[in-house]
Design a protein around this motif. Structure first.
Motif, PDB file in Angstrom:
ATOM      1  N   ALA A   1      20.196 -29.393 -58.827  1.00 27.13           N
ATOM      2  CA  ALA A   1      19.724 -29.466 -57.446  1.00 27.13           C
ATOM      3  C   ALA A   1      18.696 -28.369 -57.204  1.00 27.13           C
ATOM      4  CB  ALA A   1      20.906 -29.311 -56.491  1.00 27.13           C
ATOM      5  N   GLY A   2      18.114 -28.384 -56.007  1.00 24.81           N
ATOM      6  CA  GLY A   2      17.198 -27.306 -55.661  1.00 24.81           C
ATOM      7  C   GLY A   2      17.941 -25.999 -55.472  1.00 24.81           C
TER       8      GLY A   2
ATOM      9  N   ASN B   1      11.888 -34.585 -51.513  1.00 26.68           N
ATOM     10  CA  ASN B   1      11.472 -33.188 -51.343  1.00 26.68           C
ATOM     11  C   ASN B   1      10.166 -33.143 -50.556  1.00 26.68           C
ATOM     12  OD1 ASN B   1      11.276 -30.440 -51.567  1.00 26.68           O
ATOM     13  ND2 ASN B   1      10.376 -30.464 -53.606  1.00 26.68           N
TER      14      ASN B   1
ATOM     15  N   ASP C   1      17.699 -27.523 -48.375  1.00 25.32           N
ATOM     16  CA  ASP C   1      17.886 -28.866 -48.941  1.00 25.32           C
ATOM     17  C   ASP C   1      18.308 -29.906 -47.912  1.00 25.32           C
ATOM     18  OD1 ASP C   1      20.445 -27.964 -48.486  1.00 25.32           O
ATOM     19  OD2 ASP C   1      21.180 -28.308 -50.529  1.00 25.32           O
TER      20      ASP C   1
ATOM     21  N   LYS D   1      17.654 -32.964 -45.608  1.00 22.80           N
ATOM     22  CA  LYS D   1      16.700 -34.068 -45.764  1.00 22.80           C
ATOM     23  C   LYS D   1      16.706 -34.941 -44.508  1.00 22.80           C
ATOM     24  CE  LYS D   1      17.075 -34.281 -50.815  1.00 22.80           C
ATOM     25  NZ  LYS D   1      17.843 -33.031 -50.934  1.00 22.80           N
TER      26      LYS D   1
ATOM     27  N   THR E   1      24.707 -29.231 -45.725  1.00 21.82           N
ATOM     28  CA  THR E   1      24.638 -29.427 -47.172  1.00 21.82           C
ATOM     29  C   THR E   1      25.243 -28.221 -47.893  1.00 21.82           C
ATOM     30  OG1 THR E   1      22.441 -28.440 -47.247  1.00 21.82           O
ATOM     31  CG2 THR E   1      22.559 -30.833 -46.990  1.00 21.82           C
TER      32      THR E   1
ATOM     33  N   ASN F   1      22.399 -25.386 -48.408  1.00 19.20           N
ATOM     34  CA  ASN F   1      22.058 -24.624 -47.209  1.00 19.20           C
ATOM     35  C   ASN F   1      23.230 -23.774 -46.728  1.00 19.20           C
ATOM     36  OD1 ASN F   1      19.417 -25.399 -47.050  1.00 19.20           O
ATOM     37  ND2 ASN F   1      19.645 -26.728 -45.256  1.00 19.20           N
TER      38      ASN F   1
ATOM     39  N   ASN G   1      15.794 -27.936 -40.704  1.00 16.79           N
ATOM     40  CA  ASN G   1      15.991 -27.382 -42.026  1.00 16.79           C
ATOM     41  C   ASN G   1      15.971 -25.861 -41.949  1.00 16.79           C
ATOM     42  OD1 ASN G   1      16.442 -27.362 -44.776  1.00 16.79           O
ATOM     43  ND2 ASN G   1      14.434 -28.176 -45.357  1.00 16.79           N
TER      44      ASN G   1
END
Length: 443
Positions: A52-53, A85, A103, A105, A115, A118, A189
């Motif tokens: 993942a990021g 992304n 992350d 979205k 998430t 985060n 975000n």
């Protein structure tokens, strides 16, 4: 790679394959990510994945409480602008800054902490922003990676290779609203400003034994930092105020070493600099007169016309010891620049700090020029801040001072240093006055 197989240099490219062996040092011609991130004594430890990021490692219960050993951040430039992304991370590693988006979205339900990634960043931010060093010691370091494209067997491979971009602390965290470029939908975000720390003490490389120790539940937080970078330890100790000092910066060739700022050993210039220091050590205000003359010679030799002004009164000068004017251009077409000067007579082996330089810079207005003259040297950090922040400040170190004085003695005093020093003392009292710096424009 460096000589130590588990020291990962900045900007080193690693091979990342999800199911790769932890034993193989090299994979497809690149260092194997899973080898360098696996503790040698614990081959069963969970892998530090980068699927993942935002990749938070599992919590560890140490003797002094729970801690998260590390958070690995992966940026994939080739995905930027896609639905998965739709934002662009910004990497300025030469100046130790990364702007990284969370992350969340467009399809994520809930607030930015919904998430796993985060949520881990929000928890980490509470520790990175803590005012108590004991809480900062619990903060997880952020390891930064960036996906890169490599060419192998005549093909461009956009997946499976990552570039190590350093260790970071969270400098700032914001809640933002972004817009998905494909659907036009807005969504909340997180965005983080990360300070990438200096790894110079380990050869601009990360010693991954530090991360091993942070994952070891038998070690407390202090023990787990025994292999931490010096910059991280300074940040833990001093907090936010340390960030400008520990931030990674690629040093410009304009930064001069201490050796380059002092006359060669045994030279005439070295003897002269020592005589200047001893002469003015007990009369440091008079050194301002010599500094003003040296500044006039340096600036006047640059093509402009220098006009000497005055010296400020001792005490309460606010970072300014002398004032002058530099006219740039032709006599008929020119612009005048106010010159503010600072003089420091210190032991030649001593250095001028960034704070001392900042005092002069704080007095400069738009279109003004600063000069800082010393018998010593300027610290590496002071020079870097002048260069990186593009301050209009001329730094005159001990070597340059000695060379300029030698020219003055030869040109105007028939090689007699004593005669020059006598004239400096004679002119000092006449040059001291109380006037605003901008009055030099009317002179």
């Amino acid at each position: 790679m460096t000589d130590h197989p588990r020291h990962v240099p900045m900007l080193d490219i690693l091979r990342y394959a999800q199911g790769a062996s932890r034993v193989d040092v090299v994979l497809d011609g690149f260092v194997n990510y899973h080898f360098v991130t696996t503790p040698p004594a614990s081959s069963v430890a969970p892998k530090l994945m980068l699927e993942a990021g935002i990749n938070p490692a599992a919590m560890v219960g140490g003797p002094d409480g729970q801690r998260r050993p590390v958070i690995s951040l992966r940026s994939s430039p080739w995905k930027a602008g896609h639905a998965s992304n739709p934002w662009h991370d910004e990497f300025d590693l030469d100046h130790g800054h990364v702007r990284y988006y969370g992350d969340h979205k467009p399809t994520t339900v809930g607030l930015p902490g919904a998430t796993v990634g985060n949520r881990a960043l929000l928890d980490a931010w509470a520790l990175h922003a803590a005012t108590d060093p004991r809480r900062r010691r619990q903060a997880p370091p952020l390891l930064l990676y960036r996906s890169v494209t490599v060419r192998r067997n005549g093909r461009n491979l956009v997946k499976g290779h990552i570039e190590f971009c350093g260790v970071a602390v969270i400098e700032r965290l914001e809640h933002v609203v972004q817009r998905d470029p494909e659907t036009g939908r807005s969504f909340p975000n997180l965005v983080l400003d990360l300070a990438v720390i200096d790894l110079a003490d380990t050869g601009d490389a990360l010693d991954l034994r530090w991360i091993d120790d942070r994952r070891d539940p038998s070690l407390d937080c202090v023990q787990a930092d025994r292999h931490a970078p010096d910059a991280w330890s300074r940040w833990v100790r001093d907090g936010r105020s340390a960030i400008p000092r520990v931030r990674r910066r690629v040093v410009s060739s304009r930064v001069r070493s201490a050796e380059d700022q002092l006359p060669p050993a045994g030279s005439v210039a070295e003897d002269l600099l020592d005589r200047l220091y001893r002469y003015f050590d007990g009369r440091k205000h008079a050194f301002e007169m010599l500094a003003a003359r040296v500044s006039a010679q340096i600036l006047g030799g640059s093509g402009g016309r220098y006009h000497a002004g005055w010296l400020t009164r001792p005490g309460g000068d606010g970072g300014v010891d002398f004032v002058g004017r530099l006219d740039v251009g032709t006599p008929a077409n020119n612009t005048p620049l106010v010159v503010l000067g600072q003089a420091k007579c210190i032991r030649p082996s001593s250095s001028i700090s960034p704070d001392q330089v900042a005092r002069v810079v704080a007095r400069l207005r738009r279109g003004w020029l600063g000069v800082f003259v010393t018998t010593g040297i300027f610290s590496r950090q002071a020079q870097i801040e002048v260069i990186d922040d593009q301050y209009p400040l001329v730094l005159v170190d001990g070597r340059t001072l000695a060379e300029q004085v030698l020219r003055m003695v030869a040109a105007d005093h028939d090689g007699d240093l004593g005669a020059l020093l006598d004239s400096v003392l004679t002119d000092y009292d006449l040059a001291v006055t109380y006037r605003r710096p901008d009055e030099i424009l009317l002179a």
